[in-house]
Write an enzyme that holds these catalytic residues in place. Sequence first.
Site, PDB file in Angstrom:
ATOM      1  CB  SER A 113      -0.986   0.053   1.263  1.00 55.27           C
ATOM      2  OG  SER A 113      -2.006  -0.853   1.022  1.00 55.27           O
ATOM      3  CE1 TYR A 148      -5.456   1.962   4.051  1.00 53.79           C
ATOM      4  CE2 TYR A 148      -5.868  -0.172   2.778  1.00 53.79           C
ATOM      5  CZ  TYR A 148      -5.019   0.926   2.798  1.00 53.79           C
ATOM      6  OH  TYR A 148      -3.902   0.790   2.296  1.00 53.79           O
ATOM      7  CB  SER A 149     -11.935   1.381   0.605  1.00 55.93           C
ATOM      8  OG  SER A 149     -12.499   0.644  -0.616  1.00 55.93           O
ATOM      9  CG  ASN A 150      -6.589  -2.156  -0.836  1.00 54.15           C
ATOM     10  OD1 ASN A 150      -5.531  -1.709  -1.089  1.00 54.15           O
ATOM     11  ND2 ASN A 150      -7.099  -2.905   0.206  1.00 54.15           N
ATOM     12  N   GLY A 203       2.577  -0.971   3.944  1.00 43.99           N
ATOM     13  CA  GLY A 203       1.965  -1.780   3.056  1.00 43.99           C
ATOM     14  C   GLY A 203       2.236  -3.441   3.333  1.00 43.99           C
ATOM     15  CG  ASN A 217       7.284 -16.744  10.941  1.00 47.33           C
ATOM     16  OD1 ASN A 217       6.119 -16.133  11.308  1.00 47.33           O
ATOM     17  ND2 ASN A 217       8.220 -16.789  11.486  1.00 47.33           N
TER      18      ASN A 217
END
Length: 368
Positions: free
Chosen positions: A87, A185-187, A323, A349
């Site tokens: 991000s 939050y919105s991609n 991000g 991991n």
Amino acid sequence: MKKAYRALLTTTAALAVLAAPAAVAAAPKKPDRSGLQSRLDGIVAAGAVGALARVRDERGVWRGASGVAELGTARPVPVDGRFRAGSITKTFVATVILQLVDEDELRLDDPVAAWLPGVVTDDRIRVRHLLNHTSGLYDVVRTLPMPPQPEFFANRWRTWTSDELIARALAHPATFEPPGEAYSYSNTGYLLLGEIIEKVTGQPYDAEIERRIIWPLGLSGTTLPGTSPRIPGPHPHGYVPGDGEGNLLDYTRMNPSLFGAGGELISTAKDLDTFFAALLGGRLLPGHLLAQMKEPAVEGRGYGLGLAWWVTSCGIPVYGNDGDALAYQAYSFSTVDLSRQVTVALTPNHTGDLDDLVEAFVSEAVCG
């Protein structure tokens, strides 16, 4: 996504140090950065295959690495290696949008529906709302399968179009109304911003980022890969949970069209420091637009127009972004006066959330 995982054998990458000639008895001592290396080792021990960091301050530049570049080997993480920056891509996209605002090509308060008619039907949603995650548009990530679901792995080489991803998200109702009243939050918003850049300029968003940011700043380690599955140059391998038993699957190579304008960037720690120094230093935007970038989306939220911030343990605020790109996590922050910059990239991991440890590392670097 967090699953129990067998203990990993990690090895700390040694930093090359040139010994001073015996004749130069009065040479200044090299700054002691053992605290930074210790914290980086702690991040790996708590839940990463490998990590790299770059710290720039008044004493110069320190670069460190910990863990391994690839499971099953003792190969150290390359300190100058490339990684998927997730991000942090959004800050590059936001910068291009704000440059177009400065050029009077669009306005922050333009209705998104005016630029993308038939795509977004709510004419209350403005360009500003996409930038600061107050549009209420459903996040496309919530519509996608995630590891270790078999459907996730079936899509590894699939090419996604922006239109396809946007349609998946907009098939769901808004998470809140009216736009601008809350933060979520919105991609999806950044996929739409990528489309708006193309509508305004006639060029894809990646071409505009290259023309306006990557080439002028000489970011030689930064690319927008499109559909290319490779990470060019030296890089650590990234992993995702491969099953419900905690086994990891190497996911370094994959079709990054899944991320698009919300997170496809590949970069290096040095390049990200260069970008944020240029942005926060006023080289990419005029002062009034940079100031708007720093205005919180909603009261108490450390996110503005594609830019994030928080306060370190000694009370010094830092600006930048972080991000998550499935197999990679990246963080890049700078003080307001640019006297100190910190970038960290790791390959998790997936046994725990490492954000607090990374914040402690940044605080150590900034506060001394």
